[in-house]
Enzyme design. Structure first.
Site, PDB file in Angstrom:
ATOM      1  N   ASP A  15      -7.418 144.575  -6.668  1.00 59.65           N
ATOM      2  CA  ASP A  15      -7.518 143.381  -7.511  1.00 59.65           C
ATOM      3  C   ASP A  15      -7.664 142.191  -6.577  1.00 59.65           C
ATOM      4  O   ASP A  15      -6.800 141.969  -5.721  1.00 59.65           O
ATOM      5  CB  ASP A  15      -6.249 143.203  -8.360  1.00 59.65           C
ATOM      6  CG  ASP A  15      -6.156 144.222  -9.486  1.00 59.65           C
ATOM      7  OD1 ASP A  15      -7.154 144.921  -9.727  1.00 59.65           O
ATOM      8  OD2 ASP A  15      -5.088 144.323 -10.113  1.00 59.65           O
ATOM      9  N   ASP A  37      -9.106 149.002 -21.417  1.00 58.63           N
ATOM     10  CA  ASP A  37      -7.649 148.857 -21.325  1.00 58.63           C
ATOM     11  C   ASP A  37      -7.080 149.284 -22.669  1.00 58.63           C
ATOM     12  O   ASP A  37      -7.376 148.655 -23.697  1.00 58.63           O
ATOM     13  CB  ASP A  37      -7.253 147.400 -21.041  1.00 58.63           C
ATOM     14  CG  ASP A  37      -7.724 146.934 -19.670  1.00 58.63           C
ATOM     15  OD1 ASP A  37      -7.826 147.784 -18.761  1.00 58.63           O
ATOM     16  OD2 ASP A  37      -7.985 145.724 -19.506  1.00 58.63           O
TER      17      ASP A  37
END
Length: 253
Positions: free
Chosen positions: A11, A130
């Site tokens: 990330d 997600d």
């Protein structure tokens, strides 16, 4: 027999690698290009960079990160985060990424998947999902905006639709398991794996080598498994995970 892939995820925020637990608290885990090089040497099969910068400056920095990474890496890598248009895809792929990953933008405008797939080929388009289990709905539901907004799509239906539109791969994150290190969501992964004809990357929940085995073994049969914090903070290594999988009879590179 196709080998199973182990994929570290980085990330990136304003040009630095960070990692949250259940999408919130963040620790600094270093320089993206250095980390990418380290994982390449460790035997990672691929990498995923997720750009979580909110600013325009952060996005520009990401292009530099992609260029530098492409110049040093032999393995393929995917870049996601903030990709909303075909032009965004072009910039990332031309900077040297092998694939782009779309999430919220694809749910807001599903034709983006088709545009990218038609232009670059399905093999370049990863749709990231997600998902969180909903007692109310009795299935896993899809969330957008980094897990903040619940949609009306179930993970299984959206995965099928994404593939119909031209996705070449599904990156499936369990929000229930993310950062918990208690294992991947086997039920979710198996359900999506059985619903689509393209590779599925399992994400969210890796804590130990055996968790990779559980999700990659025949029973669930994910094509790849992704993890972040357990690799960044050296709790285990890609090499150790692969050694464990080989000993269990799982085909890895």
């Amino acid at each position: 027999m196709l080998t199973k892939r182990i994929i570290p995820c980085l990330d990136v925020k304003e040009g630095r690698v960070v990692k949250g637990i259940q999408f919130v608290s963040i620790r600094d885990a270093g320089d993206p290009v250095e980390l990418a090089k380290f994982y390449d040497e460790q035997g990672a099969d691929e990498l995923v960079f997720l750009d979580i910068s909110a600013s325009h400056e952060g996005r520009e920095t990401m292009i530099e990160v992609v260029q530098q990474t492409a110049a040093t890496l032999a393995i393929p890598f995917t870049v996601g985060g903030g990709i909303r248009t075909l032009d965004d895809m072009k910039r990332i792929l031309r900077a040297g990424a092998d694939k782009v990953s779309v999430n919220t933008s694809a749910l807001e405008r599903p034709s983006l998947i088709q545009e990218g797939s038609d232009f670059f080929g399905a093999q370049c388009i990863v749709v990231a999902i997600d998902a969180r289990y909903s007692e109310e709905d009795g299935t896993w539901m899809v969330y957008t905006h980094g897990g903040r907004n619940k949609t009306t799509w179930s993970a299984i239906d959206w995965a099928k639709e994404a593939v119909r539109l031209g996705a070449g791969e599904i990156l499936l994150t369990s929000m229930n398991q993310d950062g918990e290190k208690s294992g991947f969501d086997l039920g979710l992964t198996k359900a999506v794996r059985e619903a689509v004809s393209v590779p599925v990357i399992a994400s969210g929940g890796a804590g130990y080598a055996e968790h990779f085995y559980e999700v990659l073994a025949e029973e669930v049969d994910a094509d790849a498994a992704l993890a972040a914090s357990i690799f960044h903070y050296k709790e285990t290594s890609v090499a150790q995970v692969k050694e464990y999988l080989r000993a269990k009879g799982v085909a890895v590179r």
